[in-house]
Scaffold this motif. Structure first.
Motif, PDB file in Angstrom:
ATOM      1  N   TYR A 177       0.839  -1.202   0.000  1.00 18.45           N
ATOM      2  CA  TYR A 177       0.000   0.000   0.000  1.00 18.45           C
ATOM      3  C   TYR A 177       0.877   1.257   0.000  1.00 18.45           C
ATOM      4  CZ  TYR A 177      -3.611  -3.314   1.576  1.00 18.45           C
ATOM      5  OH  TYR A 177      -4.460  -4.378   1.700  1.00 18.45           O
ATOM      6  N   LEU A 184       2.078   6.551  -7.103  1.00 16.67           N
ATOM      7  CA  LEU A 184       1.074   7.532  -7.505  1.00 16.67           C
ATOM      8  C   LEU A 184       1.408   8.927  -6.983  1.00 16.67           C
ATOM      9  CD1 LEU A 184      -2.165   5.433  -6.878  1.00 16.67           C
ATOM     10  CD2 LEU A 184      -1.029   5.858  -9.046  1.00 16.67           C
ATOM     11  N   GLN A 185       2.489   9.013  -6.201  1.00 18.41           N
ATOM     12  CA  GLN A 185       2.900  10.269  -5.576  1.00 18.41           C
ATOM     13  C   GLN A 185       1.725  10.952  -4.892  1.00 18.41           C
ATOM     14  OE1 GLN A 185       5.122  12.256  -8.694  1.00 18.41           O
ATOM     15  NE2 GLN A 185       6.960  11.126  -8.164  1.00 18.41           N
ATOM     16  N   MET A 186       1.039  10.169  -4.049  1.00 19.51           N
ATOM     17  CA  MET A 186      -0.088  10.698  -3.283  1.00 19.51           C
ATOM     18  C   MET A 186       0.395  11.791  -2.348  1.00 19.51           C
ATOM     19  SD  MET A 186      -2.480   7.629  -1.917  1.00 19.51           S
ATOM     20  CE  MET A 186      -3.060   6.357  -3.012  1.00 19.51           C
ATOM     21  N   ARG A 190      -3.811  12.813   1.303  1.00 15.74           N
ATOM     22  CA  ARG A 190      -4.537  11.735   0.645  1.00 15.74           C
ATOM     23  C   ARG A 190      -4.109  10.383   1.212  1.00 15.74           C
ATOM     24  NH1 ARG A 190      -7.110  11.745  -4.401  1.00 15.74           N
ATOM     25  NH2 ARG A 190      -6.283  13.790  -4.845  1.00 15.74           N
ATOM     26  N   PRO A 198      -7.770   3.937   7.056  1.00 17.27           N
ATOM     27  CA  PRO A 198      -8.503   2.672   6.865  1.00 17.27           C
ATOM     28  C   PRO A 198      -7.667   1.447   7.219  1.00 17.27           C
ATOM     29  CG  PRO A 198      -8.652   4.052   4.901  1.00 17.27           C
ATOM     30  CD  PRO A 198      -7.693   4.724   5.811  1.00 17.27           C
ATOM     31  N   GLY A 276     -17.630  -3.131   7.662  1.00 20.37           N
ATOM     32  CA  GLY A 276     -17.621  -2.070   6.655  1.00 20.37           C
ATOM     33  C   GLY A 276     -16.440  -2.171   5.720  1.00 20.37           C
ATOM     34  N   GLN A 277     -15.380  -2.830   6.176  1.00 16.07           N
ATOM     35  CA  GLN A 277     -14.196  -2.975   5.325  1.00 16.07           C
ATOM     36  C   GLN A 277     -14.308  -4.204   4.466  1.00 16.07           C
ATOM     37  OE1 GLN A 277     -10.447  -2.420   7.102  1.00 16.07           O
ATOM     38  NE2 GLN A 277     -10.999  -0.487   8.016  1.00 16.07           N
TER      39      GLN A 277
ATOM     40  N   LEU B 104      -4.186  -3.767  -4.154  1.00 14.15           N
ATOM     41  CA  LEU B 104      -5.395  -2.947  -4.234  1.00 14.15           C
ATOM     42  C   LEU B 104      -5.834  -2.643  -2.813  1.00 14.15           C
ATOM     43  CD1 LEU B 104      -7.113  -5.134  -6.932  1.00 14.15           C
ATOM     44  CD2 LEU B 104      -6.136  -2.880  -7.308  1.00 14.15           C
ATOM     45  N   LEU B 105      -6.468  -1.489  -2.615  1.00 15.48           N
ATOM     46  CA  LEU B 105      -6.889  -1.118  -1.278  1.00 15.48           C
ATOM     47  C   LEU B 105      -8.229  -1.807  -0.979  1.00 15.48           C
ATOM     48  CD1 LEU B 105      -5.927   2.653  -1.446  1.00 15.48           C
ATOM     49  CD2 LEU B 105      -4.603   0.755  -0.525  1.00 15.48           C
ATOM     50  N   TRP B 107     -10.455  -1.697   1.277  1.00 11.93           N
ATOM     51  CA  TRP B 107     -11.626  -0.987   1.811  1.00 11.93           C
ATOM     52  C   TRP B 107     -12.334  -0.186   0.724  1.00 11.93           C
ATOM     53  CZ3 TRP B 107      -6.792  -0.990   4.056  1.00 11.93           C
ATOM     54  CH2 TRP B 107      -5.918  -0.009   3.606  1.00 11.93           C
ATOM     55  N   PHE B 108     -11.802  -0.230  -0.508  1.00 12.37           N
ATOM     56  CA  PHE B 108     -12.456   0.473  -1.605  1.00 12.37           C
ATOM     57  C   PHE B 108     -12.993  -0.530  -2.616  1.00 12.37           C
ATOM     58  CE2 PHE B 108      -9.457   4.231  -0.780  1.00 12.37           C
ATOM     59  CZ  PHE B 108     -10.421   4.880  -0.026  1.00 12.37           C
ATOM     60  N   LEU B 116      -9.072   6.515  -7.523  1.00 12.15           N
ATOM     61  CA  LEU B 116      -8.075   7.090  -6.610  1.00 12.15           C
ATOM     62  C   LEU B 116      -6.745   7.316  -7.328  1.00 12.15           C
ATOM     63  CD1 LEU B 116      -7.225   7.913  -3.713  1.00 12.15           C
ATOM     64  CD2 LEU B 116      -6.604   5.534  -3.324  1.00 12.15           C
ATOM     65  N   ALA B 117      -6.367   6.357  -8.193  1.00 11.02           N
ATOM     66  CA  ALA B 117      -5.105   6.499  -8.921  1.00 11.02           C
ATOM     67  C   ALA B 117      -5.151   7.711  -9.845  1.00 11.02           C
ATOM     68  CB  ALA B 117      -4.818   5.234  -9.720  1.00 11.02           C
ATOM     69  N   ASP B 119      -7.172  10.275  -9.666  1.00  9.95           N
ATOM     70  CA  ASP B 119      -7.333  11.487  -8.868  1.00  9.95           C
ATOM     71  C   ASP B 119      -6.013  11.898  -8.206  1.00  9.95           C
ATOM     72  OD1 ASP B 119      -8.911  13.558  -7.880  1.00  9.95           O
ATOM     73  OD2 ASP B 119      -9.291  12.499  -5.996  1.00  9.95           O
ATOM     74  N   SER B 120      -5.160  10.908  -7.883  1.00 10.49           N
ATOM     75  CA  SER B 120      -3.872  11.229  -7.251  1.00 10.49           C
ATOM     76  C   SER B 120      -2.887  11.785  -8.275  1.00 10.49           C
ATOM     77  CB  SER B 120      -3.255   9.981  -6.618  1.00 10.49           C
ATOM     78  OG  SER B 120      -4.127   9.419  -5.689  1.00 10.49           O
ATOM     79  N   VAL B 121      -2.909  11.196  -9.485  1.00 10.82           N
ATOM     80  CA  VAL B 121      -1.897  11.566 -10.476  1.00 10.82           C
ATOM     81  C   VAL B 121      -2.311  12.824 -11.235  1.00 10.82           C
ATOM     82  CG1 VAL B 121      -0.715  10.787 -12.561  1.00 10.82           C
ATOM     83  CG2 VAL B 121      -1.097   9.196 -10.693  1.00 10.82           C
ATOM     84  N   PRO B 123      -4.898  15.413 -10.398  1.00  5.13           N
ATOM     85  CA  PRO B 123      -5.960  16.017  -9.582  1.00  5.13           C
ATOM     86  C   PRO B 123      -6.691  17.154 -10.294  1.00  5.13           C
ATOM     87  CG  PRO B 123      -3.787  16.594  -8.743  1.00  5.13           C
ATOM     88  CD  PRO B 123      -3.569  15.589  -9.805  1.00  5.13           C
ATOM     89  N   ARG B 166      -6.150  -0.024 -13.178  1.00  3.68           N
ATOM     90  CA  ARG B 166      -5.617   1.096 -12.401  1.00  3.68           C
ATOM     91  C   ARG B 166      -4.297   1.570 -12.984  1.00  3.68           C
ATOM     92  NH1 ARG B 166      -3.952   0.239  -6.200  1.00  3.68           N
ATOM     93  NH2 ARG B 166      -2.502  -1.217  -7.155  1.00  3.68           N
ATOM     94  N   ILE B 170      -3.741   5.683 -15.590  1.00  4.76           N
ATOM     95  CA  ILE B 170      -2.941   6.893 -15.403  1.00  4.76           C
ATOM     96  C   ILE B 170      -1.967   7.098 -16.558  1.00  4.76           C
ATOM     97  CG2 ILE B 170      -3.171   6.807 -12.884  1.00  4.76           C
ATOM     98  CD1 ILE B 170      -0.265   5.823 -12.790  1.00  4.76           C
TER      99      ILE B 170
END
Lengths: 277, 279
Positions: A177, A184-186, A190, A198, A276-277, B104-105, B107-108, B116-117, B119-121, B123, B166, B170
């Protein structure tokens, strides 16, 4: 499958086996608690222990009134058990909220920065071993007043499991993660909201659940040594001073029940979050 | 189109000075308790723009390390990896990775992971465009129906599809895949190989892919890099796979060249560089 089901259904129409199965759940705890109360009753009646028997909680007028009128309020310290509990729970809510905020905040910081963790970890490990009661005199010296001192004792008792579990949760964020965030250079904001929180949430809730029990333990300890405060802890101490042993027993049962409710509540929240997860 | 008319030149001559992606005498040494451990030694390799390159070799030969130096998760101990004339120093969205464990996350949903990818790269893209790109890429991998499912509800093949969607959403210049289909069953694997080729045909990014499967490499790649065994692994041989595109699995398997290439790879991996210990 179908045939097995029908034979099972056929077997369960026998009323005796049905009864046996439904009693399987509640019978063992019923027998366990029942025999405990019975032994207590016998020991009290034969005079082997000085504690009043369980039945005396209903036969004695003082405790019977406390059981049946939890909402009475004659001003001062003379209030029903409901108001005593609410006063204690109010303090717990304040101290616990503070502990959650500080614990999660500091936990995330030391989880992300191993350097800060190394610097403060010995201190945290040391402080968390100090019993709630030992904090009481320090708290009284620090704050000079009962109310903030009690809240501080709850805070300092409850903060450590939240802090340590949150830090562990942040450290346990899978490298995959983190790598995704890196590629993605978050932005750090973010990463915080979409990945860190989470991912660490189950750990944070483990800490919160351990701490709610500790906070409840601490409030009793704190109130017992803080005279003149409305609260279930001082209620017990006051009863002891006046030798109302039945009231002590009743108070202790009340404390245990509230603690159990608080723990179940957090457990329920925890399963809701993980579902929820 | 140009690749169809002129097949990529075999690596006979010295690499052109302006190669798209170039490994320049790259070595990687890991410090261990028993002293320095050389993983890769003196790698020289040029990858062309829009080329599909597969890397094969036994476990522990440093394939992942090689690709990690492109993605930026590892840096060479010696030499450098150059993209567009500048050395790679850190990860970035121009070199997107499809991670081995999907990453992959959970919780999504599938949709949220792709979104998310983007939107991050990017925005600054308008919201509507971000949503459109997300949907378009999920459709490419056949996940329109499952877009709103949470990741744990998806099968392995579907997870890998989300990861690919994903990565491509991008619009990376280089797509890096580390054994992407290793954990999938044979049918899903073939489906995904074909989907990957179809998408690659529309986007033409450069692909670097680790594989253990010779047939997979022969179906997908323009060139197959075969690594010698570690420690201090080198590039042993490079196979040029010149089947015309778009490729059809049945057709290329009827081509005598297919078996020629396959035997060369088998010979390299199991005779000349057979692995000593069983893994």
């Amino acid at each position: 499958m179908v045939s097995i089901n029908t034979t099972r259904k056929g077997a369960s129409t026998n009323p005796f086996s049905k009864l046996l199965r439904s009693t399987g759940n509640w019978l063992p705890p019923f027998l366990g608690v029942g025999s405990f109360l019975l032994v207590w009753q016998i020991l009290s009646m034969t005079g082997l222990i000085a504690l009043p028997a369980p039945t005396s909680l209903f036969t004695e007028e003082r405790t019977r009134n406390l059981i049946f009128y939890p909402f009475y309020d004659r001003g001062g310290l003379d209030k029903g058990l409901f108001w005593q509990t609410m006063a204690s729970l109010g303090r717990v809510a304040q101290g616990y909220t503070l502990a959650a905020l500080v614990g999660i905040g500091v936990g995330i910081t030391i989880g992300l920065k191993p350097g800060i963790n190394r610097a403060f970890d010995p201190l945290f490990q040391f402080l968390r071993m100090v019993a709630p009661l030992a904090w009481v005199p320090i708290a009284l010296v620090l704050f000079q007043k009962n109310q903030p001192a009690a809240i501080f004792v709850i805070f300092i008792t409850a903060v450590w499991p939240i802090l340590i579990n949150t830090a562990e949760g942040v450290r346990q964020i899978p490298q995959d993660y983190r790598n995704v965030a890196l590629v993605l250079q978050m932005s750090s904001r973010r990463f915080f909201t979409k990945v860190l929180i989470p991912s660490a949430l189950p750990y944070i809730f483990t800490g919160l659940r351990i701490s709610i029990g500790l906070a409840w333990l601490a409030i009793i300890a704190a109130e017992i040594v803080m005279p003149g405060t409305v609260g279930i802890g001082f209620f017990i101490w006051d009863a002891y001073q006046q030798n109302y042993v039945g009231e002590i027993v009743l108070g202790v049962i009340w404390i245990g029940a509230i603690g159990l409710v608080l723990d179940r509540l957090m457990a329920w929240l925890q399963t809701r979050i993980s579902a929820g997860q | 189109m140009s690749t169809l008319i002129q097949p990529p030149l075999p690596g006979l001559a010295a690499p052109p000075a302006e190669a798209f992606l170039r490994f320049e005498n790259v070595s990687k040494v890991y410090p261990t308790a028993k002293g320095p451990y050389p993983v890769l030694d003196g790698i020289d390799l040029s990858v062309n723009e829009s080329e599909f390159m597969c890397v094969i070799g036994h476990s522990g030969c440093g394939k992942s390390t090689l690709l990690n130096m492109v993605s930026g998760f590892a840096t060479p101990s010696d030499g450098r990896v150059v993209l567009h004339g500048s050395a790679i120093t850190k990860p970035g969205p121009d070199r997107m990775v499809v991670f081995q464990g999907y990453a992959l996350l959970p919780w999504f949903s599938a949709y949220e992971n792709v979104y998310l990818a983007i939107d991050s790269v990017k925005p600054d893209l308008p919201e509507r465009e971000k949503r459109e790109i997300t949907r378009e890429h999920l459709a490419m991998v056949g996940l329109t129906e499952a877009a709103d499912k949470k990741i744990p509800q998806l099968s392995g093949g579907m997870k890998q599809r989300v990861a690919i969607a994903r990565a491509l959403a991008i619009r990376p210049e280089v797509l890096i895949l580390d054994e992407p289909f290793g954990a999938l069953d044979a049918i899903t694997k073939e489906e995904l190989q074909e989907e990957l080729l179809t998408i690659w045909n529309t986007q033409k990014c450069t692909v670097l892919m680790i594989t253990h499967d010779i047939d997979e490499a022969l179906f997908l790649a323009d060139r197959l890099v075969m690594m010698t065994n570690g420690p201090a692994a080198k590039i042993g041989e490079i196979l040029d796979i010149t089947f015309p595109r778009p490729r059809n699995r049945e057709e290329i398997m009827e081509d005598p060249l297919y078996y020629d290439l396959r035997n060369q790879a088998l010979d390299f991996l199991y005779s000349r560089f057979a692995h000593d210990d069983t893994e």
